[in-house]
Each structure stands twice: as C-alpha cells, then as structure tokens.
Design a protein around this motif. Structure first.
Motif, PDB file in Angstrom:
ATOM      1  N   ASP A 111       2.861  11.966  -2.188  1.00 38.49           N
ATOM      2  CA  ASP A 111       2.257  11.966  -1.028  1.00 38.49           C
ATOM      3  C   ASP A 111       2.771  12.927  -0.088  1.00 38.49           C
ATOM      4  O   ASP A 111       2.205  13.752   0.859  1.00 38.49           O
ATOM      5  CB  ASP A 111       1.741  10.523  -0.517  1.00 38.49           C
ATOM      6  CG  ASP A 111       0.673   9.863  -1.355  1.00 38.49           C
ATOM      7  OD1 ASP A 111       0.014  10.239  -2.257  1.00 38.49           O
ATOM      8  OD2 ASP A 111       0.666   8.832  -1.172  1.00 38.49           O
ATOM      9  N   TYR A 126       7.316   1.330   5.465  1.00 38.55           N
ATOM     10  CA  TYR A 126       6.167   0.889   4.931  1.00 38.55           C
ATOM     11  C   TYR A 126       6.361  -0.487   4.559  1.00 38.55           C
ATOM     12  O   TYR A 126       5.442  -1.281   4.795  1.00 38.55           O
ATOM     13  CB  TYR A 126       5.641   1.670   3.628  1.00 38.55           C
ATOM     14  CG  TYR A 126       4.841   2.985   3.909  1.00 38.55           C
ATOM     15  CD1 TYR A 126       5.017   3.582   5.295  1.00 38.55           C
ATOM     16  CD2 TYR A 126       4.178   3.118   3.067  1.00 38.55           C
ATOM     17  CE1 TYR A 126       4.293   4.697   5.390  1.00 38.55           C
ATOM     18  CE2 TYR A 126       3.473   4.614   3.317  1.00 38.55           C
ATOM     19  CZ  TYR A 126       3.452   5.280   4.611  1.00 38.55           C
ATOM     20  OH  TYR A 126       2.765   6.280   4.774  1.00 38.55           O
ATOM     21  N   GLU A 185       5.095   7.118  -5.913  1.00 36.22           N
ATOM     22  CA  GLU A 185       3.513   7.533  -5.281  1.00 36.22           C
ATOM     23  C   GLU A 185       3.908   8.059  -3.860  1.00 36.22           C
ATOM     24  O   GLU A 185       3.325   9.145  -3.473  1.00 36.22           O
ATOM     25  CB  GLU A 185       2.843   6.423  -5.418  1.00 36.22           C
ATOM     26  CG  GLU A 185       1.186   6.480  -4.897  1.00 36.22           C
ATOM     27  CD  GLU A 185       0.462   5.490  -5.044  1.00 36.22           C
ATOM     28  OE1 GLU A 185      -0.226   5.111  -3.917  1.00 36.22           O
ATOM     29  OE2 GLU A 185       0.551   4.572  -6.011  1.00 36.22           O
ATOM     30  N   PRO A 195       2.361   1.525  -1.316  1.00 39.68           N
ATOM     31  CA  PRO A 195       2.486   2.311  -2.543  1.00 39.68           C
ATOM     32  C   PRO A 195       3.951   2.317  -2.910  1.00 39.68           C
ATOM     33  O   PRO A 195       5.152   2.184  -2.187  1.00 39.68           O
ATOM     34  CB  PRO A 195       2.129   3.841  -1.806  1.00 39.68           C
ATOM     35  CG  PRO A 195       2.560   3.515  -0.399  1.00 39.68           C
ATOM     36  CD  PRO A 195       2.036   2.178  -0.162  1.00 39.68           C
ATOM     37  N   PHE A 204      -0.856  -2.566   5.444  1.00 38.39           N
ATOM     38  CA  PHE A 204      -1.475  -2.408   4.094  1.00 38.39           C
ATOM     39  C   PHE A 204      -2.315  -3.546   3.909  1.00 38.39           C
ATOM     40  O   PHE A 204      -3.534  -3.533   3.466  1.00 38.39           O
ATOM     41  CB  PHE A 204      -0.377  -2.169   3.008  1.00 38.39           C
ATOM     42  CG  PHE A 204       0.413  -1.223   3.405  1.00 38.39           C
ATOM     43  CD1 PHE A 204      -0.046   0.198   2.969  1.00 38.39           C
ATOM     44  CD2 PHE A 204       1.399  -0.912   4.230  1.00 38.39           C
ATOM     45  CE1 PHE A 204       0.507   1.446   3.164  1.00 38.39           C
ATOM     46  CE2 PHE A 204       2.385   0.261   4.419  1.00 38.39           C
ATOM     47  CZ  PHE A 204       1.731   1.290   3.930  1.00 38.39           C
ATOM     48  N   LEU A 218      -5.502  -2.860   5.183  1.00 38.32           N
ATOM     49  CA  LEU A 218      -6.321  -1.824   4.494  1.00 38.32           C
ATOM     50  C   LEU A 218      -6.861  -2.324   3.173  1.00 38.32           C
ATOM     51  O   LEU A 218      -7.760  -1.927   2.253  1.00 38.32           O
ATOM     52  CB  LEU A 218      -5.339  -0.380   4.191  1.00 38.32           C
ATOM     53  CG  LEU A 218      -4.854   0.191   5.085  1.00 38.32           C
ATOM     54  CD1 LEU A 218      -4.025   1.388   4.668  1.00 38.32           C
ATOM     55  CD2 LEU A 218      -5.970   1.021   5.894  1.00 38.32           C
ATOM     56  N   GLY A 219      -6.468  -3.675   2.890  1.00 37.90           N
ATOM     57  CA  GLY A 219      -6.709  -4.253   1.649  1.00 37.90           C
ATOM     58  C   GLY A 219      -6.203  -3.350   0.372  1.00 37.90           C
ATOM     59  O   GLY A 219      -6.549  -3.441  -0.624  1.00 37.90           O
ATOM     60  N   THR A 220      -4.750  -3.009   0.624  1.00 38.95           N
ATOM     61  CA  THR A 220      -4.254  -2.299  -0.594  1.00 38.95           C
ATOM     62  C   THR A 220      -2.745  -2.714  -0.472  1.00 38.95           C
ATOM     63  O   THR A 220      -2.179  -3.595   0.338  1.00 38.95           O
ATOM     64  CB  THR A 220      -4.345  -0.932  -0.193  1.00 38.95           C
ATOM     65  OG1 THR A 220      -3.824   0.001  -1.289  1.00 38.95           O
ATOM     66  CG2 THR A 220      -3.622  -0.265   1.168  1.00 38.95           C
ATOM     67  N   ARG A 221      -2.136  -2.172  -1.472  1.00 38.22           N
ATOM     68  CA  ARG A 221      -0.586  -2.527  -1.717  1.00 38.22           C
ATOM     69  C   ARG A 221       0.036  -1.571  -0.881  1.00 38.22           C
ATOM     70  O   ARG A 221      -0.240  -0.631  -0.736  1.00 38.22           O
ATOM     71  CB  ARG A 221      -0.420  -2.507  -3.124  1.00 38.22           C
ATOM     72  CG  ARG A 221      -0.628  -1.190  -3.742  1.00 38.22           C
ATOM     73  CD  ARG A 221      -0.023  -1.363  -5.301  1.00 38.22           C
ATOM     74  NE  ARG A 221      -0.417  -0.177  -5.987  1.00 38.22           N
ATOM     75  CZ  ARG A 221      -0.425   1.364  -5.924  1.00 38.22           C
ATOM     76  NH1 ARG A 221       0.282   1.436  -4.465  1.00 38.22           N
ATOM     77  NH2 ARG A 221      -0.785   2.092  -6.652  1.00 38.22           N
TER      78      ARG A 221
END
Length: 171
Positions: A41, A18, A37, A33, A25, A28-31
């Motif tokens: 998952d 990742y 976390e 993980p 990411f 996706l507009g996200t950090r």
C-alpha cells in the motif's frame, strides 16, 4: 514536533503505529493489515506525486502518529487529509491539533481549502474536526463524512481562488 516524509523502508514503523491504534481498525470493521500488505500500500501511495505520507515524532523524538494527505484532490486547490492516525496511548494530548495546524501552515502553494474525512460512525472524529474550525461539507455515509476549512489567501493572492476554494464538495 518533527515530520519525516515516509519512505518505503519506513513501512515497519507505520505498521507499529497501526498496531498501536487498534480502535481505528475496529471502527472500520477490519483487521490491521499485515506488514506485507501495508508495504505494498505504501509503495502504491508513493507512486502518486500528489500524495504525501509522513511520520510524526514528538519533541523527544518518539514516534506518535502518521499523516496521509493528497494535494489537488478532489479539486485543484484542495488538500485532502486521508488519514491522521495518532497512537491510542498518545491521543487526547493535543497532538492531533498540533499536526493539523502545522499542516495548515505548510500547505502547498495554491492550496485554498483543506478537507478531512471521518470514516464510519465516529462522533469523536467529527467533534475533533469541528473543534478545529472545520465545517460539515458532505454526508457520504455509511463510509464517510467530509469536513472542510478554507485557508486564508496570502497577501497578493487571488481572491477568485479563495471563492472557488469555498465551493461545496461534490463527489
């Protein structure tokens, strides 16, 4: 290519992948993980018997990607690719196509179609699936665009299953 089923103790390796694919990411507009976390998952994903998580190694044994797919989703006979992730420094080397073709060959018995989703506005992802013979199936933007490819029915297979497998995707 070597495919290793992902186990919970592999979560740190998946986290390394990742971090080697920050563009995914960002798309996706996200950090990315945090490891804790991500471990949770993976733990949840492994509880689903239809879900298959795999680590992908090249012929030299180097980890280059991961594959997450789910059998009989959204319909019986479907195999949905949730995520095919290739490290950014290994992209555009034909590895993604190799992974997909390998998955098509080893799809679980009874699979009639493979689905792939493209997240967000990702023309490069759409071109990848189209180049592999997948066709547009459903526009669920802004989140997803779905692509599908029916699999050939094996000798002695049920022709009706193949017709059912080519139905339109409905979510």
């Amino acid at each position: 290519m070597k495919v290793t089923p992902l186990a919970l103790h592999h979560a740190p390796l998946l986290h390394t992948l990742y971090t080697a694919a920050p563009g995914y990411f960002a798309l996706l507009g996200t950090r990315i993980p945090p490891l804790g976390e991500l471990t949770r998952d993976v733990e949840i994903a492994l509880l689903d018997p239809r879900r298959r998580l795999e680590l992908l190694h090249d012929d030299a044994g180097e980890l280059f990607g991961s594959l997450d797919c789910k059998h009989d989703y959204p319909y019986p006979g479907d195999l949905t690719i949730n995520l095919l992730l290739i490290r950014e420094d290994r992209q555009s080397q034909g590895l993604g196509e190799r992974v997909v073709r390998d998955l098509e060959r080893r799809a679980p018995r009874g699979t009639t179609r493979i689905l792939a989703s493209v997240i967000g506005d990702n023309p490069r992802g759409a071109r990848f699936w189209e180049r592999l013979g997948y066709t547009f199936a459903l526009d669920a933007r802004p989140a997803l665009t779905w692509y599908a490819r029916p699999l050939a029915v094996p000798a002695g297979g049920n022709a009706l299953r193949a017709v059912e497998g080519s139905r339109s995707l409905k979510v």
